[in-house]
Design an enzyme around this catalytic site. Sequence first.
Site, PDB file in Angstrom:
ATOM      1  N   LEU A  50       0.852  -1.193   0.000  1.00 52.92           N
ATOM      2  CA  LEU A  50       0.000   0.000   0.000  1.00 52.92           C
ATOM      3  C   LEU A  50       0.885   1.239   0.000  1.00 52.92           C
ATOM      4  O   LEU A  50       1.647   1.461   0.940  1.00 52.92           O
ATOM      5  CB  LEU A  50      -0.900   0.001   1.238  1.00 52.92           C
ATOM      6  CG  LEU A  50      -1.764  -1.249   1.432  1.00 52.92           C
ATOM      7  CD1 LEU A  50      -2.600  -1.123   2.705  1.00 52.92           C
ATOM      8  CD2 LEU A  50      -2.655  -1.493   0.224  1.00 52.92           C
ATOM      9  N   ALA A 105      -0.336   4.476  -1.559  1.00 51.18           N
ATOM     10  CA  ALA A 105      -1.067   5.564  -2.212  1.00 51.18           C
ATOM     11  C   ALA A 105      -1.247   6.773  -1.311  1.00 51.18           C
ATOM     12  O   ALA A 105      -1.661   7.832  -1.758  1.00 51.18           O
ATOM     13  CB  ALA A 105      -2.431   5.054  -2.671  1.00 51.18           C
ATOM     14  N   GLY A 106      -0.948   6.598  -0.043  1.00 50.78           N
ATOM     15  CA  GLY A 106      -1.240   7.647   0.949  1.00 50.78           C
ATOM     16  C   GLY A 106      -0.579   8.976   0.621  1.00 50.78           C
ATOM     17  O   GLY A 106       0.419   9.035  -0.087  1.00 50.78           O
ATOM     18  N   ARG A 134       1.616  14.076   7.007  1.00 48.39           N
ATOM     19  CA  ARG A 134       2.416  14.395   8.192  1.00 48.39           C
ATOM     20  C   ARG A 134       3.887  14.647   7.875  1.00 48.39           C
ATOM     21  O   ARG A 134       4.640  15.139   8.692  1.00 48.39           O
ATOM     22  CB  ARG A 134       2.276  13.252   9.226  1.00 48.39           C
ATOM     23  CG  ARG A 134       0.898  13.176   9.839  1.00 48.39           C
ATOM     24  CD  ARG A 134       0.668  11.857  10.580  1.00 48.39           C
ATOM     25  NE  ARG A 134       0.276  10.770   9.672  1.00 48.39           N
ATOM     26  CZ  ARG A 134      -0.012   9.535  10.063  1.00 48.39           C
ATOM     27  NH1 ARG A 134       0.060   9.210  11.344  1.00 48.39           N
ATOM     28  NH2 ARG A 134      -0.354   8.601   9.177  1.00 48.39           N
ATOM     29  N   GLN A 175      -5.245   4.018  -6.910  1.00 47.30           N
ATOM     30  CA  GLN A 175      -6.331   4.368  -5.992  1.00 47.30           C
ATOM     31  C   GLN A 175      -6.645   5.852  -6.212  1.00 47.30           C
ATOM     32  O   GLN A 175      -5.843   6.713  -5.869  1.00 47.30           O
ATOM     33  CB  GLN A 175      -5.901   4.125  -4.535  1.00 47.30           C
ATOM     34  CG  GLN A 175      -7.028   4.363  -3.547  1.00 47.30           C
ATOM     35  CD  GLN A 175      -6.556   4.383  -2.097  1.00 47.30           C
ATOM     36  OE1 GLN A 175      -5.372   4.578  -1.812  1.00 47.30           O
ATOM     37  NE2 GLN A 175      -7.479   4.185  -1.167  1.00 47.30           N
ATOM     38  N   GLU A 215      -7.564   1.808  16.121  1.00 55.31           N
ATOM     39  CA  GLU A 215      -6.625   2.878  15.742  1.00 55.31           C
ATOM     40  C   GLU A 215      -6.464   3.868  16.893  1.00 55.31           C
ATOM     41  O   GLU A 215      -7.379   4.054  17.704  1.00 55.31           O
ATOM     42  CB  GLU A 215      -7.149   3.601  14.494  1.00 55.31           C
ATOM     43  CG  GLU A 215      -7.079   2.765  13.241  1.00 55.31           C
ATOM     44  CD  GLU A 215      -5.685   2.245  12.962  1.00 55.31           C
ATOM     45  OE1 GLU A 215      -4.760   3.042  12.786  1.00 55.31           O
ATOM     46  OE2 GLU A 215      -5.514   1.000  12.936  1.00 55.31           O
ATOM     47  N   ARG A 260      34.823  14.139 -10.782  1.00 53.49           N
ATOM     48  CA  ARG A 260      33.459  14.290 -11.286  1.00 53.49           C
ATOM     49  C   ARG A 260      33.097  13.097 -12.179  1.00 53.49           C
ATOM     50  O   ARG A 260      33.942  12.278 -12.502  1.00 53.49           O
ATOM     51  CB  ARG A 260      33.339  15.636 -11.991  1.00 53.49           C
ATOM     52  CG  ARG A 260      33.367  16.773 -10.942  1.00 53.49           C
ATOM     53  CD  ARG A 260      33.519  18.127 -11.572  1.00 53.49           C
ATOM     54  NE  ARG A 260      32.526  18.351 -12.608  1.00 53.49           N
ATOM     55  CZ  ARG A 260      32.684  19.221 -13.605  1.00 53.49           C
ATOM     56  NH1 ARG A 260      33.798  19.933 -13.703  1.00 53.49           N
ATOM     57  NH2 ARG A 260      31.738  19.369 -14.504  1.00 53.49           N
ATOM     58  N   ASN A 306      38.910  23.201 -21.781  1.00 55.00           N
ATOM     59  CA  ASN A 306      38.101  22.266 -22.568  1.00 55.00           C
ATOM     60  C   ASN A 306      36.815  22.885 -23.080  1.00 55.00           C
ATOM     61  O   ASN A 306      36.041  22.235 -23.764  1.00 55.00           O
ATOM     62  CB  ASN A 306      37.776  21.017 -21.735  1.00 55.00           C
ATOM     63  CG  ASN A 306      36.990  21.357 -20.493  1.00 55.00           C
ATOM     64  OD1 ASN A 306      37.148  22.439 -19.929  1.00 55.00           O
ATOM     65  ND2 ASN A 306      36.142  20.450 -20.058  1.00 55.00           N
TER      66      ASN A 306
END
Length: 455
Positions: free
Chosen positions: A9, A11-12, A16, A75, A157, A335, A388
Amino acid sequence: MNNVYGIILGAGEGTRMRSCLPKVLHKVCGKELISHVVECMKEAVKMQKLIVVVGSGSNLVIKCLEKYNIDYVFQKERLGSAHALLCAKDKLKNLDGQLIVMCGDTPLVQSKTIKSLLKYHIKNKNSATVLSGIIENPFGYGRIVRDKKGKVVYIVEESSATNQEKQNKEINSGIYCFDLQVLWKALIKVDNKNNKKEYYLTDVIAILNKDGYKTDAVALTNETEILGVNTRKQLSVANKILRDRKNNELLARGVTIINPETTYIDTDVVIGQDTIIKPNSYIEANTKIGRNCIIGPDTTIKDSLIADNVFITNSYIEKSKIEKGVKVGPFAHLRPNSVLKENVRIGNFSEVKKSVVGYGSKINHLSYIGDAIVGKNVNIGAGTITCNYDGKNKFQTIIKDDVFVGSNVNLVAPVNIGSKVFIAAGSTITDNISSNKLAIARERQIVKEKNKRIK
Ligand code: UD1
Ligand code: CA
């Protein structure tokens, strides 16, 4: 184990986190939260299908997961974790088997834990098994509520829990095994009659119990594994836990880390035996370091390949390849696309970009070498630079073997320097030089009596 499926899951909104980036794409130890979860799932068990539920920032999430070859469902509205799971039903209906569900924000779970959970679930013939954990500060998590005999009754919850339920330290990790067919039947019975008006996946447990199915919760792990990342604070805690885990794994394999507290090594980094990592070093992405190297202090290495017996101090290295016996630093910058062949020496305040530096060559002080191919045993004098860039395009400098470039030379590219050439200090070289020649390209010195006017 046959017929195992997986759903993650993800999709949230991650409200927060207070971020423009989807929550599951925030990184711990160099890797996105959801990538940790995908890898854990894939490692744990061979699955017939692995599906990720995407929603918030779906394009970015799908792009990030391209490397894994998995399936997606979308979703549209974020109506809760039960609704998210239902979105995947079409892809899995009419199938028998077991389903592992994980949340995309639990990056610390280890594959062996998922393996044990599935084993436990199958062995006990459960319809649903929740991975729980005993946590000192359970604030924010769903709590597992058991009856007097210890049987799981429901999950509540945080926002709906009574004070008494909040005392409960056994929490829901958000990781579950379900019997697929039984799950679909229960999921459609979940409602959103709660403070948040969300369809909670956790309500499935009470529904299954009511319908006479066997449910259970098992604490197979500790709180350092099931931390869910909902806030930046939890992100930093997860980072610390994973970093310690990585450092400990390397220490156990024979790598010396002088101060693990200030050493930041990403999950996928590989380091060989008897290498020493000094403090304030960041070793990132897919870097591989060989044996008997000394790295740091104050060094960053990203996505690079470092062979055995390499010494790098106080330097910054990106997407480069370094062969055996090379010494880099202090204060060097490599680099992307730099290749240093065996025994090269890149010294103080030198920068190399998109260049190959041949066996035993030295760029010891204050130089810039860009878009160049440097041969073997070349000495690049202090302050030498490759010019260069003309403001629009980049050009190449080729320096053949055994060339001696004096101090403060400008090599104006494109330019080729033949083997064994000697370039006098202070020269600005604009034309090719053939092998074995001496080139001087500067004003002659004049010396005059003092106080006389120069006409
Ligand atoms: C959830 C659990 C909680 C558990 C905790 C563990 C529920 C209702 N609660 O709470 O019991 O202790 O995880 O970390 O499941 N998601 C979607 N679509 C949605 C809503 C959520 O895909 O509409 C996904 C999120 O991306 C996330 C997961 O589901 O990966 C869990 O959602 P989240 O909001 O983080 O739930 P928690 O409050 O942490
Ligand atoms: Ca969560």
